[in-house]
Motif scaffolding. Sequence first.
Motif, short mmCIF file in Angstrom:
data_model
loop_
_atom_site.label_atom_id
_atom_site.label_comp_id
_atom_site.label_asym_id
_atom_site.label_seq_id
_atom_site.Cartn_x
_atom_site.Cartn_y
_atom_site.Cartn_z
N ARG A 1 0.82 -1.23 0.00
CA ARG A 1 0.00 0.00 0.00
C ARG A 1 0.85 1.27 0.00
O ARG A 1 0.45 2.30 0.54
CB ARG A 1 -0.94 0.02 1.20
CG ARG A 1 -1.96 -1.08 1.20
CD ARG A 1 -2.92 -0.92 2.35
NE ARG A 1 -4.01 -1.87 2.27
CZ ARG A 1 -3.94 -3.12 2.70
NH1 ARG A 1 -2.81 -3.56 3.23
NH2 ARG A 1 -4.97 -3.93 2.59
N LYS A 2 2.04 1.20 -0.59
CA LYS A 2 2.92 2.37 -0.61
C LYS A 2 2.55 3.33 -1.73
O LYS A 2 2.96 4.49 -1.71
CB LYS A 2 4.39 1.93 -0.80
CG LYS A 2 4.93 1.07 0.32
CD LYS A 2 5.23 1.89 1.53
CE LYS A 2 5.81 1.03 2.64
NZ LYS A 2 5.78 1.69 3.94
N ILE A 3 1.81 2.83 -2.72
CA ILE A 3 1.39 3.74 -3.80
C ILE A 3 -0.13 3.78 -3.87
O ILE A 3 -0.73 3.89 -4.94
CB ILE A 3 2.03 3.39 -5.17
CG1 ILE A 3 1.94 1.89 -5.45
CG2 ILE A 3 3.46 3.85 -5.22
CD1 ILE A 3 2.46 1.51 -6.83
N LYS A 4 -0.74 3.72 -2.70
CA LYS A 4 -2.20 3.78 -2.61
C LYS A 4 -2.62 5.10 -1.98
O LYS A 4 -2.08 5.48 -0.94
CB LYS A 4 -2.71 2.62 -1.75
CG LYS A 4 -4.21 2.62 -1.57
CD LYS A 4 -4.66 1.63 -0.52
CE LYS A 4 -6.17 1.60 -0.41
NZ LYS A 4 -6.80 2.92 -0.29
N TRP A 5 -3.55 5.77 -2.62
CA TRP A 5 -4.10 6.99 -2.03
C TRP A 5 -4.95 6.61 -0.83
O TRP A 5 -5.80 5.72 -0.93
CB TRP A 5 -4.93 7.78 -3.05
CG TRP A 5 -4.06 8.37 -4.12
CD1 TRP A 5 -3.78 7.82 -5.33
CD2 TRP A 5 -3.34 9.60 -4.06
NE1 TRP A 5 -2.92 8.63 -6.03
CE2 TRP A 5 -2.64 9.74 -5.28
CE3 TRP A 5 -3.20 10.61 -3.11
CZ2 TRP A 5 -1.82 10.82 -5.57
CZ3 TRP A 5 -2.39 11.70 -3.39
CH2 TRP A 5 -1.72 11.80 -4.60
N ARG A 6 -4.72 7.26 0.31
CA ARG A 6 -5.29 6.78 1.57
C ARG A 6 -6.60 7.44 1.99
O ARG A 6 -6.97 7.38 3.16
CB ARG A 6 -4.25 6.97 2.68
CG ARG A 6 -2.94 6.24 2.44
CD ARG A 6 -3.12 4.75 2.58
NE ARG A 6 -1.82 4.09 2.75
CZ ARG A 6 -1.64 3.04 3.53
NH1 ARG A 6 -2.64 2.51 4.18
NH2 ARG A 6 -0.44 2.49 3.63
N GLY A 7 -7.26 8.11 1.05
CA GLY A 7 -8.50 8.80 1.40
C GLY A 7 -9.54 7.88 2.04
O GLY A 7 -10.20 8.25 3.01
N THR A 8 -9.66 6.66 1.50
CA THR A 8 -10.64 5.71 2.04
C THR A 8 -10.34 5.42 3.51
O THR A 8 -11.24 5.43 4.36
CB THR A 8 -10.61 4.40 1.22
OG1 THR A 8 -10.79 4.74 -0.14
CG2 THR A 8 -11.70 3.45 1.65
N GLU A 9 -9.06 5.16 3.81
CA GLU A 9 -8.67 4.88 5.20
C GLU A 9 -8.98 6.07 6.10
O GLU A 9 -9.49 5.91 7.22
CB GLU A 9 -7.17 4.56 5.27
CG GLU A 9 -6.81 3.17 4.81
CD GLU A 9 -6.44 3.12 3.34
OE1 GLU A 9 -6.98 3.93 2.56
OE2 GLU A 9 -5.62 2.28 2.95
N ILE A 10 -8.69 7.29 5.59
CA ILE A 10 -8.93 8.50 6.40
C ILE A 10 -10.41 8.61 6.75
O ILE A 10 -10.77 8.81 7.91
CB ILE A 10 -8.48 9.75 5.62
CG1 ILE A 10 -6.96 9.78 5.46
CG2 ILE A 10 -8.98 11.04 6.26
CD1 ILE A 10 -6.19 10.16 6.69
N PHE A 11 -11.27 8.45 5.74
CA PHE A 11 -12.72 8.60 6.00
C PHE A 11 -13.25 7.45 6.87
O PHE A 11 -14.15 7.66 7.68
CB PHE A 11 -13.49 8.70 4.68
CG PHE A 11 -13.31 10.03 4.00
CD1 PHE A 11 -13.83 11.18 4.58
CD2 PHE A 11 -12.62 10.15 2.82
CE1 PHE A 11 -13.66 12.42 3.98
CE2 PHE A 11 -12.43 11.39 2.21
CZ PHE A 11 -12.96 12.52 2.79
#
Lengths: 199, 275
Positions: free
Chosen positions: B120-130
């Motif tokens: 998950r080093k090149i995954k945008w983390r918006g989902t995790e944040i929300f």
Amino acid sequence: MEFKKAAILGSYMSKDYAEPLFKLLVNYSSISASEAASRLNLHIRTVQDFLEAMTELNILKKEEVYEKKRPYNRYVLLKHLIKMEINLDKLQENDSDINNYSIKIRERNNSGAQFTTARNGQYFSNVAIWVGKGREGKERKISLTETQGRFLFNLPFPNSAFMDIIQIMKKAHIDTEHSSEISDIVNLLKEYGVVETEK
Amino acid sequence: MNYRRKLKSNHSINMYLPMIISWAVFLISLAAFGKYIALRTLGVITLFYGIMAIVPYFRTKNIGFLLTSLYMLTMTLFLFIVPPDLIFDSSGKTIPSEVAVVIIVMLLLGIWLLYLTFRRKIKWRGTEIFELAASNVGESKESYTSRPRPVDKIEYTKSDLVGFANFLQRNLISLSFVEDTRVVFTPVKNSEEIPFLYKPNIEYEDRSWVAFYFDGNVTVNISKKDYLYYKEDLAFDELCDSLGKLYLEFFELYRVGSEVRIIDKMDELKVAVMT
């Protein structure tokens, strides 16, 4: 002097013919509307309205006299010095429950109000409210003072816990000297259904 | 740790569009102009992708974008130097040494990229944040408002904040916008990054963000689109507060040098790599 009386006086005093009319009233012991109108080449109705208004304000006195059994009024100057003094503090709103600053408020859900953030992002510069329904509806935009904008920035969200006005003012770092402008905007937004109070 | 997912599933095909377009163009070229032209056309497309892939690297300094760009450029080189017959009928043919070298480099870069993807080093983390922001938030009907919400006031230095912004960008947790009076962090979900990375002067005011002002105030805004992405109507006030507190917690972890805990917290959610 009451504000409404001051407004009437101010409005008549601003007329071009006010000074010459008062000049006549000072120089004549009494004068009728038709005499003054013919002397100044004005319409009798204009002069009559002026003299009646001054009588209402107790600046003139009206005396009814008869000529060949026909009554008419003569006007006598009562006051040679007119002072206009208005106490603006009396305009402070006292008739609303919002002035009880312990009343608890929050934003109403689905109020439809659009808040625009000021440039620095920490208060609102204006709030747009949709007034009316359907095609008749139109947007009313209210510009806010910085203090009002900071207050509304800290207004509790819909369905969240109510907060009293003093608490919100403290949270927004607003001094109590601004409380009247806060109560004014809260009253207005309550009227438009943007703010609700705890029942 | 087991979290009950509060966000809807992401069924967007946006991230697969470049691949779909490339294959479509390749197959049309193959049918219309033959093997040679088809391979070179695909080479031009991968060259374009290779150049475009470098842009996010300069914005985020995430090494994954540099590797993606290198991978695409290596593929471009391969598509330009490979004899067409070797691709379509390789039986009995020897691979030229320069092509073999390019294939090996491509394979190595590909393996490295796969490793980064699954870590998950090149995954945008918006989902995790929300997801994290909503973890302890209850339901409440009709609680949404488009207003931003002040969350807290804390003390920090501008350099701490800029360092934090760079960290969040490098790890694709948020994109940062440094303004005169504040730094704005916008969480980006996978497949929503394109306008943020390529659109000049993007308007982020109406999107979801957390702003740290240089005077210490922290303010949160959640867009209606992101709010509706939750399966249920969450208590909006609590949600904004929770999102702000989450960033404040991350900021504290960053300041004490425990950045890895931020990543751990998000990895714990085990959100699918492609969402």
